[in-house]
Motif scaffolding. Structure first.
Motif, PDB file in Angstrom:
ATOM      1  N   SER A 289      12.225  21.335  80.286  1.00 28.75           N
ATOM      2  CA  SER A 289      10.806  21.038  80.093  1.00 28.75           C
ATOM      3  C   SER A 289      10.166  22.079  79.200  1.00 28.75           C
ATOM      4  O   SER A 289      10.743  23.116  78.896  1.00 28.75           O
ATOM      5  N   TYR A 290       8.946  21.793  78.787  1.00 29.88           N
ATOM      6  CA  TYR A 290       8.156  22.735  78.000  1.00 29.88           C
ATOM      7  C   TYR A 290       7.221  23.489  78.932  1.00 29.88           C
ATOM      8  O   TYR A 290       6.522  22.896  79.746  1.00 29.88           O
ATOM      9  N   THR A 291       7.230  24.803  78.823  1.00 31.83           N
ATOM     10  CA  THR A 291       6.392  25.618  79.688  1.00 31.83           C
ATOM     11  C   THR A 291       5.137  26.037  78.932  1.00 31.83           C
ATOM     12  O   THR A 291       5.141  26.095  77.701  1.00 31.83           O
ATOM     13  N   PRO A 292       4.070  26.341  79.644  1.00 33.76           N
ATOM     14  CA  PRO A 292       2.842  26.750  78.964  1.00 33.76           C
ATOM     15  C   PRO A 292       3.052  28.020  78.141  1.00 33.76           C
ATOM     16  O   PRO A 292       3.863  28.872  78.496  1.00 33.76           O
ATOM     17  N   SER A 293       2.315  28.137  77.067  1.00 36.86           N
ATOM     18  CA  SER A 293       2.352  29.339  76.237  1.00 36.86           C
ATOM     19  C   SER A 293       1.956  30.550  77.066  1.00 36.86           C
ATOM     20  O   SER A 293       0.915  30.549  77.732  1.00 36.86           O
ATOM     21  N   HIS A 294       2.766  31.607  77.006  1.00 33.23           N
ATOM     22  CA  HIS A 294       2.406  32.811  77.769  1.00 33.23           C
ATOM     23  C   HIS A 294       1.166  33.476  77.181  1.00 33.23           C
ATOM     24  O   HIS A 294       0.416  34.148  77.898  1.00 33.23           O
ATOM     25  N   VAL A 295       0.931  33.264  75.874  1.00 36.30           N
ATOM     26  CA  VAL A 295      -0.247  33.836  75.232  1.00 36.30           C
ATOM     27  C   VAL A 295      -1.518  33.136  75.718  1.00 36.30           C
ATOM     28  O   VAL A 295      -2.483  33.787  76.160  1.00 36.30           O
TER      29      VAL A 295
ATOM     30  N   ALA B 242      -2.185  33.912  79.344  1.00 33.29           N
ATOM     31  CA  ALA B 242      -2.745  35.254  79.540  1.00 33.29           C
ATOM     32  C   ALA B 242      -4.210  35.322  79.133  1.00 33.29           C
ATOM     33  O   ALA B 242      -4.943  36.208  79.584  1.00 33.29           O
ATOM     34  N   MET B 243      -4.644  34.408  78.283  1.00 33.87           N
ATOM     35  CA  MET B 243      -6.042  34.339  77.897  1.00 33.87           C
ATOM     36  C   MET B 243      -6.889  33.644  78.963  1.00 33.87           C
ATOM     37  O   MET B 243      -8.106  33.520  78.812  1.00 33.87           O
ATOM     38  N   GLY B 244      -6.246  33.171  80.026  1.00 35.94           N
ATOM     39  CA  GLY B 244      -6.974  32.539  81.120  1.00 35.94           C
ATOM     40  C   GLY B 244      -7.327  31.087  80.854  1.00 35.94           C
ATOM     41  O   GLY B 244      -8.190  30.527  81.559  1.00 35.94           O
ATOM     42  N   LEU B 245      -6.686  30.457  79.869  1.00 37.38           N
ATOM     43  CA  LEU B 245      -6.991  29.066  79.562  1.00 37.38           C
ATOM     44  C   LEU B 245      -6.309  28.149  80.574  1.00 37.38           C
ATOM     45  O   LEU B 245      -5.258  28.493  81.126  1.00 37.38           O
ATOM     46  N   PRO B 246      -6.885  26.972  80.827  1.00 33.78           N
ATOM     47  CA  PRO B 246      -6.281  26.043  81.790  1.00 33.78           C
ATOM     48  C   PRO B 246      -4.856  25.672  81.395  1.00 33.78           C
ATOM     49  O   PRO B 246      -4.499  25.683  80.209  1.00 33.78           O
ATOM     50  N   THR B 247      -4.051  25.315  82.385  1.00 23.69           N
ATOM     51  CA  THR B 247      -2.648  24.970  82.135  1.00 23.69           C
ATOM     52  C   THR B 247      -2.525  23.842  81.120  1.00 23.69           C
ATOM     53  O   THR B 247      -1.645  23.869  80.246  1.00 23.69           O
ATOM     54  N   GLU B 248      -3.401  22.857  81.203  1.00 25.26           N
ATOM     55  CA  GLU B 248      -3.358  21.735  80.266  1.00 25.26           C
ATOM     56  C   GLU B 248      -3.566  22.221  78.838  1.00 25.26           C
ATOM     57  O   GLU B 248      -2.894  21.770  77.895  1.00 25.26           O
ATOM     58  N   THR B 249      -4.470  23.150  78.656  1.00 23.46           N
ATOM     59  CA  THR B 249      -4.729  23.720  77.332  1.00 23.46           C
ATOM     60  C   THR B 249      -3.562  24.577  76.878  1.00 23.46           C
ATOM     61  O   THR B 249      -3.101  24.490  75.738  1.00 23.46           O
ATOM     62  N   ALA B 250      -3.069  25.431  77.783  1.00 18.49           N
ATOM     63  CA  ALA B 250      -1.992  26.360  77.437  1.00 18.49           C
ATOM     64  C   ALA B 250      -0.690  25.635  77.120  1.00 18.49           C
ATOM     65  O   ALA B 250       0.127  26.117  76.331  1.00 18.49           O
ATOM     66  N   THR B 251      -0.491  24.480  77.730  1.00 16.79           N
ATOM     67  CA  THR B 251       0.734  23.713  77.495  1.00 16.79           C
ATOM     68  C   THR B 251       0.669  22.935  76.194  1.00 16.79           C
ATOM     69  O   THR B 251       1.705  22.656  75.577  1.00 16.79           O
ATOM     70  N   ASN B 252      -0.532  22.614  75.735  1.00 21.62           N
ATOM     71  CA  ASN B 252      -0.680  21.709  74.590  1.00 21.62           C
ATOM     72  C   ASN B 252      -1.335  22.345  73.372  1.00 21.62           C
ATOM     73  O   ASN B 252      -1.861  21.651  72.507  1.00 21.62           O
ATOM     74  N   GLY B 253      -1.288  23.678  73.308  1.00 17.76           N
ATOM     75  CA  GLY B 253      -1.779  24.333  72.100  1.00 17.76           C
ATOM     76  C   GLY B 253      -0.875  24.031  70.916  1.00 17.76           C
ATOM     77  O   GLY B 253       0.355  24.059  71.023  1.00 17.76           O
ATOM     78  N   LEU B 254      -1.467  23.731  69.782  1.00 15.71           N
ATOM     79  CA  LEU B 254      -0.721  23.405  68.564  1.00 15.71           C
ATOM     80  C   LEU B 254      -1.110  24.412  67.490  1.00 15.71           C
ATOM     81  O   LEU B 254      -2.301  24.633  67.235  1.00 15.71           O
ATOM     82  N   ARG B 255      -0.101  25.038  66.891  1.00 19.90           N
ATOM     83  CA  ARG B 255      -0.366  26.071  65.884  1.00 19.90           C
ATOM     84  C   ARG B 255      -0.114  25.540  64.479  1.00 19.90           C
ATOM     85  O   ARG B 255       0.972  25.069  64.169  1.00 19.90           O
ATOM     86  N   PHE B 256      -1.153  25.625  63.641  1.00 18.38           N
ATOM     87  CA  PHE B 256      -1.033  25.330  62.212  1.00 18.38           C
ATOM     88  C   PHE B 256      -1.053  26.671  61.477  1.00 18.38           C
ATOM     89  O   PHE B 256      -1.924  27.505  61.729  1.00 18.38           O
ATOM     90  N   SER B 257      -0.127  26.886  60.571  1.00 16.86           N
ATOM     91  CA  SER B 257      -0.136  28.117  59.775  1.00 16.86           C
ATOM     92  C   SER B 257       0.409  27.789  58.389  1.00 16.86           C
ATOM     93  O   SER B 257       1.385  27.061  58.267  1.00 16.86           O
ATOM     94  N   TRP B 258      -0.226  28.340  57.360  1.00 13.87           N
ATOM     95  CA  TRP B 258       0.063  27.881  56.008  1.00 13.87           C
ATOM     96  C   TRP B 258      -0.088  28.992  54.985  1.00 13.87           C
ATOM     97  O   TRP B 258      -0.779  29.982  55.215  1.00 13.87           O
TER      98      TRP B 258
END
Length: 383
Positions: free
Chosen positions: A333-339, A342-358
């Motif tokens: 499974s995919y686990t929530p982002s540890h970052v 640690a910022m105190g964001l809800p599990t739903e948010t921490a699990t579904n963060g998407l990073r764009f970098s360019w």
């Protein structure tokens, strides 16, 4: 016809600049000497080239040439900086270390190893901003605090940590300061000119090949940072890092650093313009930015879309863009982002963060509106 996918994952790694590749090839196939060979011209040329590269990299952070050692990248540099301080800390009964819970695993895991050896580590949590404050670090300082280790730019959120301000404060104390600058080197040069004792650098974040980096070991007056080697087998690199120097990779790092220094002004303007285009396009979706947008590098953006599973979105986007989550993939499974956690964001948010970098020169044909339209089609309707 091949599908053109826009690469939006430079926080993971960058494409090697073709000019850099040419330099690397030359030092692999023409000037291929060992910098440790003293008896012929091939070795002499290699040694001279390495010293030129060392001088340049030192100048970019306001250090001396002899304060730069070459490594395989930021992970090795982090390990030398952290584990290498251990013997000194144990000998002088300074076993307390301060770091943050949002560090890269290349810092967290060596520190966990040190905990098993009797060190006490405070992993500070930054709160929803994703930014550790100078005050929170200073409050944790003790007479036995050996080291503070804080990243320059977070690899998941792009949030800039106050390393320059903290360096000035810590310089007044006996506590050493290590900065993992893998994501920030080249982008925020003035920060790294602050009196930071130890700086870890990675080449493949700025268009250099993978497998090369550096550790800056800045002196305090005449005193060296009390590092002990963690590997043995030769006297190369100030007796801190043994092994034959990868001259071709070092010259690639040198070339990439020069190119980035020359183009950084335009890079920053264009990266910020792309960020604004992406955010404008995402205005038609329901999303939140994870991390302090006012203290972030222009080319990294972490978002969570309301009601959307990030992995499902990545699958849908795979023929449009290459992006990443902050989640660590396990076998099941995919686990929530540890970052984000640690910022105190809800599990739903921490699990579904998407990073764009360019990087701007690699996304000229990218249309953020197409990305936004895909998100709109996938997001559930608001009831």
């Amino acid at each position: 016809m091949a599908v053109v996918v826009t690469y939006l994952d430079v926080a993971a790694t960058t494409r090697v600049d073709p000019r850099v590749a040419d330099v690397v090839l030359r030092w692999m196939t023409e000037d291929f000497g060992n910098a440790g060979s003293r008896t012929h011209e091939y070795g002499t040329r290699a040694k001279k080239a390495v010293q030129e590269a060392r001088t340049f990299l030192a100048e970019t952070v306001g250090a001396r040439r002899e304060e730069v050692i070459f490594t395989s990248g930021a992970t090795e540099s982090n390990n030398i900086a952290l584990l290498g301080m251990g013997p000194y800390g144990a000998k002088h009964q300074r076993r307390h270390i301060i770091s943050s819970a949002i560090e890269h695993k290349a810092v967290i895991e060596p520190l966990v190893h040190m905990q098993k050896k009797g060190f006490e580590v405070d992993f500070l949590e930054p709160g929803p901003s994703g930014r550790v404050t100078t005050e929170s670090v200073l409050k944790k300082l003790r007479p036995d605090t050996l080291l503070v280790s804080l990243m320059h730019v977070n690899n998941e959120t792009g949030v800039i940590q106050p390393v320059a301000e903290l360096a000035e404060k810590l310089r007044e104390t006996p506590t050493y300061f290590h900065v993992d600058a893998a994501q920030g080197y080249g982008k925020l040069p003035e920060d790294l000119r602050a009196p930071i004792d130890l700086i870890s650098i990675s080449g493949h974040k700025i268009g250099a090949p993978k497998g090369v980096g550096a550790l800056v070991t800045r002196r305090r007056g005449w005193d060296k940072a009390p590092l002990e080697p963690i590997m043995f087998g030769g006297g190369q690199e100030r007796k801190l890092r043994p092994g034959t120097l990868p001259v071709a990779l070092i010259m690639g790092l040198y070339e990439a650093a020069k190119i980035f220094q020359e183009t950084r002004g335009n890079w920053e303007l264009e990266a910020r313009a792309m960020r604004e285009r992406i955010l404008a396009a995402l205005g038609k979706t329901r999303f939140q930015i994870n991390g302090d947008a006012e203290h972030s590098v222009p080319h990294i953006l972490n978002v969570t879309f309301d009601g959307l599973n990030a992995e499902a979105l990545i699958v849908r986007l795979k023929e449009q863009v290459a992006v990443a989550t902050g989640s660590a993939c396990t076998s099941a499974s995919y686990t929530p982002s540890h970052v984000l956690t640690a910022m105190g964001l809800p599990t739903e948010t921490a699990t579904n963060g998407l990073r764009f970098s360019w990087y701007p020169d690699q996304v000229a044909d990218f249309d953020p509106e197409e990305l936004a339209d895909t998100v709109v089609r996938m997001q559930p309707a608001v009831s």
